[in-house]
Design a protein around this motif. Structure first.
Motif, short mmCIF file in Angstrom:
data_model
loop_
_atom_site.label_atom_id
_atom_site.label_comp_id
_atom_site.label_asym_id
_atom_site.label_seq_id
_atom_site.Cartn_x
_atom_site.Cartn_y
_atom_site.Cartn_z
N GLY A 68 28.19 -46.16 10.59
CA GLY A 68 27.44 -45.10 11.28
C GLY A 68 27.77 -45.09 12.76
N SER A 69 27.93 -46.28 13.31
CA SER A 69 28.27 -46.41 14.72
C SER A 69 29.64 -45.78 15.00
CB SER A 69 28.28 -47.89 15.11
OG SER A 69 28.81 -48.06 16.40
N VAL A 70 30.63 -46.14 14.17
CA VAL A 70 31.98 -45.61 14.36
C VAL A 70 31.97 -44.09 14.22
CG1 VAL A 70 34.27 -45.48 13.27
CG2 VAL A 70 33.22 -47.71 13.72
N ALA A 71 31.19 -43.56 13.27
CA ALA A 71 31.13 -42.10 13.07
C ALA A 71 30.59 -41.42 14.32
CB ALA A 71 30.27 -41.78 11.85
N ALA A 72 29.51 -41.97 14.89
CA ALA A 72 28.92 -41.38 16.09
C ALA A 72 29.88 -41.50 17.27
CB ALA A 72 27.59 -42.06 16.41
N LEU A 73 30.49 -42.66 17.42
CA LEU A 73 31.40 -42.88 18.56
C LEU A 73 32.63 -42.00 18.44
CD1 LEU A 73 31.06 -46.77 18.79
CD2 LEU A 73 30.09 -45.09 20.36
N ASN A 74 33.13 -41.80 17.21
CA ASN A 74 34.29 -40.93 17.02
C ASN A 74 33.97 -39.49 17.40
OD1 ASN A 74 36.21 -42.79 16.26
ND2 ASN A 74 35.84 -42.56 14.08
N LYS A 75 32.73 -39.05 17.12
CA LYS A 75 32.33 -37.69 17.51
C LYS A 75 32.36 -37.57 19.03
CE LYS A 75 29.13 -36.71 13.75
NZ LYS A 75 27.69 -36.74 13.46
N ALA A 76 31.84 -38.60 19.70
CA ALA A 76 31.83 -38.59 21.17
C ALA A 76 33.25 -38.56 21.71
CB ALA A 76 31.09 -39.81 21.69
N ILE A 77 34.12 -39.38 21.12
CA ILE A 77 35.52 -39.46 21.57
C ILE A 77 36.21 -38.11 21.37
CG2 ILE A 77 37.76 -40.47 20.94
CD1 ILE A 77 36.19 -43.14 20.47
N LYS A 78 35.89 -37.43 20.27
CA LYS A 78 36.49 -36.12 19.99
C LYS A 78 36.03 -35.08 21.02
CE LYS A 78 37.81 -33.50 15.93
NZ LYS A 78 37.54 -33.21 14.52
N ILE A 79 34.73 -35.08 21.33
CA ILE A 79 34.21 -34.15 22.33
C ILE A 79 34.89 -34.39 23.67
CG2 ILE A 79 32.15 -33.49 23.66
CD1 ILE A 79 30.49 -34.17 21.12
N MET A 80 35.12 -35.66 23.98
CA MET A 80 35.75 -36.00 25.25
C MET A 80 37.25 -35.70 25.27
SD MET A 80 33.83 -39.62 25.88
CE MET A 80 34.49 -40.00 27.49
N GLY A 81 37.81 -35.40 24.10
CA GLY A 81 39.24 -35.09 24.03
C GLY A 81 40.10 -36.33 24.24
N LEU A 82 39.62 -37.47 23.77
CA LEU A 82 40.36 -38.72 24.00
C LEU A 82 41.36 -39.04 22.90
CD1 LEU A 82 37.58 -41.12 25.36
CD2 LEU A 82 39.36 -39.94 26.62
#
Ligand code: CU
Length: 83
Positions: A68-82
């Motif tokens: 769940g943590s990785v899923a949330a963090l990946n969403k954040a990373i995607k929004i940031m365009g990283l």
């Protein structure tokens, strides 16, 4: 023979669990390191989303929900365009 199989099974589960647990801190560090520079590129609502997802990822990691943590963090990373 059976004992060996069980040991191998336990070892592989341990390795998988450790790998998953290890990727959350890496992703959190990636977000934390990049966020100050990304602030000017992101809209206000996206900054709020990234911060909420980062907090969610941190909380889930602490509670042991690494997937769940990785899923949330990946969403954040995607929004940031990283990616
Ligand atoms: Cu984790």
């Amino acid at each position: 023979m059976l004992k060996r199989l069980i040991l191998a099974g336990v070892a592989s589960v341990f390795i998988i669990t450790t790998a998953q647990a290890g990727s959350c801190p890496l992703k959190m560090a990636k977000i934390d390191a990049a966020l100050p520079a990304k602030m000017s590129d992101l809209s206000g609502s996206n900054i709020a989303k990234v911060k909420a997802l980062r907090a969610e990822g941190g909380a889930k990691h602490k509670s042991g929900d690494h997937a769940g943590s990785v899923a949330a963090l990946n969403k954040a990373i995607k929004i940031m365009g990283l990616y």
